[in-house]
Design an enzyme around this catalytic site. Structure first.
Site, mmCIF file in Angstrom:
data_model
loop_
_atom_site.group_PDB
_atom_site.id
_atom_site.type_symbol
_atom_site.label_atom_id
_atom_site.label_comp_id
_atom_site.label_asym_id
_atom_site.label_seq_id
_atom_site.Cartn_x
_atom_site.Cartn_y
_atom_site.Cartn_z
ATOM 1 N N VAL A 37 -5.200 0.553 -6.717
ATOM 2 C CA VAL A 37 -4.162 -0.469 -6.685
ATOM 3 C C VAL A 37 -4.693 -1.676 -7.447
ATOM 4 C CG1 VAL A 37 -3.050 0.274 -4.544
ATOM 5 C CG2 VAL A 37 -4.963 -1.326 -4.441
ATOM 6 N N ASP A 38 -3.831 -2.615 -7.692
ATOM 7 C CA ASP A 38 -4.081 -3.783 -8.532
ATOM 8 C C ASP A 38 -5.450 -4.428 -8.310
ATOM 9 O OD1 ASP A 38 -3.867 -5.994 -10.110
ATOM 10 O OD2 ASP A 38 -2.029 -6.743 -9.210
#
Length: 384
Positions: free
Chosen positions: A219-220
């Site tokens: 994820v980011d």
């Protein structure tokens, strides 16, 4: 002479030959680009001005940013820009100039970050189209001959962070690791996709190394390292294989590019209430500003070795994407050691110009290729 003494003498000469490639008077130059937003317009403006100034001050119209930096780091859209200006076109030159990279991101923004209308209708919230983004990234990081680029295929060491859900820990994609083992080498488009997988806007992205032995559910990277400057500094300080003469921040020259604040005061009501998205924005800004504060303390003895270019106030309610000239004309802001900030008399553009003056004074980078890269190891005659 004893065998041990002969061996010691041989290795001493080899070490001296290796270190002779380095100039002790030169600092290791680091460029770091924040995540934030989808256009990267703030960092984009700074990158274009940076490369323009390098070309102006060197009188070399073909000079590139990678010619004068030893390490480049980026998160989110900053990682896409960092990868574009450092990806090797096969001749030792970057695939894109800074101006080309920013123009492509700006022009193709609607496709890279295309809203998924079905998901928006069913979930009643904004989500981006995964297929559209992945198609765009694949096209960016492929040479004319069809070669799909990996972390190893960069002109200079590249660092890109994400958060791995499998290990519940940050994961930093690194060319140094990729050069050491194919188990840490990933395709560049996947690296950029992983660091851009913002929860709520994209689903987590699972990727595997080129040899299939290492996987990551990403994820980011902005959740943990929206400002990757500290990761880049730490990497250089502890990577004695590639940077044997670096002992402290005194040996570094760092340019950190922000992407403007995520949150605006209008999102927070007078009684202190704010939406969940606003809390996330505040947290991301907090991560970036904390890193800046830490580095301000570390470089407190000589602030000219650490320059942070950040836009403050260019985002307004009705102006989501500020003009580049506004970013450069805005007065710079500098974190003070032990807390607080001060408004400078210099503009962001002038701060970049001053940094470039120091950058080009020491000439182009001259680091030898990593000894672990395949290109540095040639087989002997008869395959021995």
């Amino acid at each position: 002479m004893e065998l041990s003494k002969v061996t010691l003498e041989i290795f001493t000469k080899l070490e001296q030959k290796w270190l002779s490639h380095y100039e002790t008077t030169k600092k290791i130059r680091i460029l770091s680009i924040d995540g934030g937003g989808t256009t990267g317009i703030v960092a984009g403006a700074a990158l274009i001005h940076l490369e323009d100034q390098i070309r102006l001050k060197t009188s070399d119209s073909d000079a590139h940013i990678v010619d004068f930096f030893d390490v480049i780091a980026g998160t989110g859209v900053g990682a896409v820009l960092a990868s574009m200006i450092s990806a090797d076109d096969g001749t030792g030159h970057p695939l894109f100039t800074a101006r080309e990279a920013v123009a492509i991101i700006t022009r193709n923004n609607s496709e890279l970050f295309k809203v998924n209308k079905v998901a928006r209708f069913l979930c009643r919230r904004k989500m981006f189209n995964v297929k559209s983004m992945e198609k765009g990234l694949k096209e960016l990081f492929k040479r004319k001959d069809g070669t799909v680029l990996t972390l190893k295929d960069t002109c200079k060491p590249l660092l890109v962070p994400c958060f791995d859900l499998k290990s519940s820990a940050p994961f930093v994609f690194s060319r140094a690791d990729a050069s050491e083992s194919p188990s840490f080498n990933f395709e560049l488009w996947k690296v950029c996709r992983a660091t851009s997988a913002t929860p709520g806007l994209f689903k987590p992205f699972t990727l595997t190394s080129v040899d299939g032995k290492t996987s990551c559910s990403a994820v980011d990277g902005g959740l943990v390292m929206n400002n990757p400057t500290a990761a880049a500094v730490t990497h250089v300080l502890h990577n004695k294989r590639d940077f044997p003469l670096v002992n402290s921040v005194e040996d570094l020259l760092v340019l950190s590019l922000g992407n403007g604040p995520s949150c605006v005061r209008s999102k927070v009501s007078n009684n202190g209430e704010c939406s969940t998205s606003s809390v996330v924005d505040i947290a991301l800004d907090g991560v970036s500003e904390t890193v800046d504060q830490m580095l301000a303390n570390a470089f407190g003895w000589n602030r000219t070795d650490y320059v942070r270019v950040q836009a403050n106030g260019v985002r307004h309610e009705k102006t989501v994407v500020p003009k580049m000239e506004v970013v450069l004309e805005e007065r710079g802001v500098e974190s003070l050691p032990f807390g607080g900030k001060q408004l400078l008399t210099e503009t962001n553009g002038q701060r970049i110009e001053g940094f470039v003056q120091r950058l080009v004074a020491t000439g182009k980078t001259s680091l030898p290729p990593s000894p672990c890269k395949e290109s540095a190891v040639r087989p002997l005659a008869n395959g021995r």
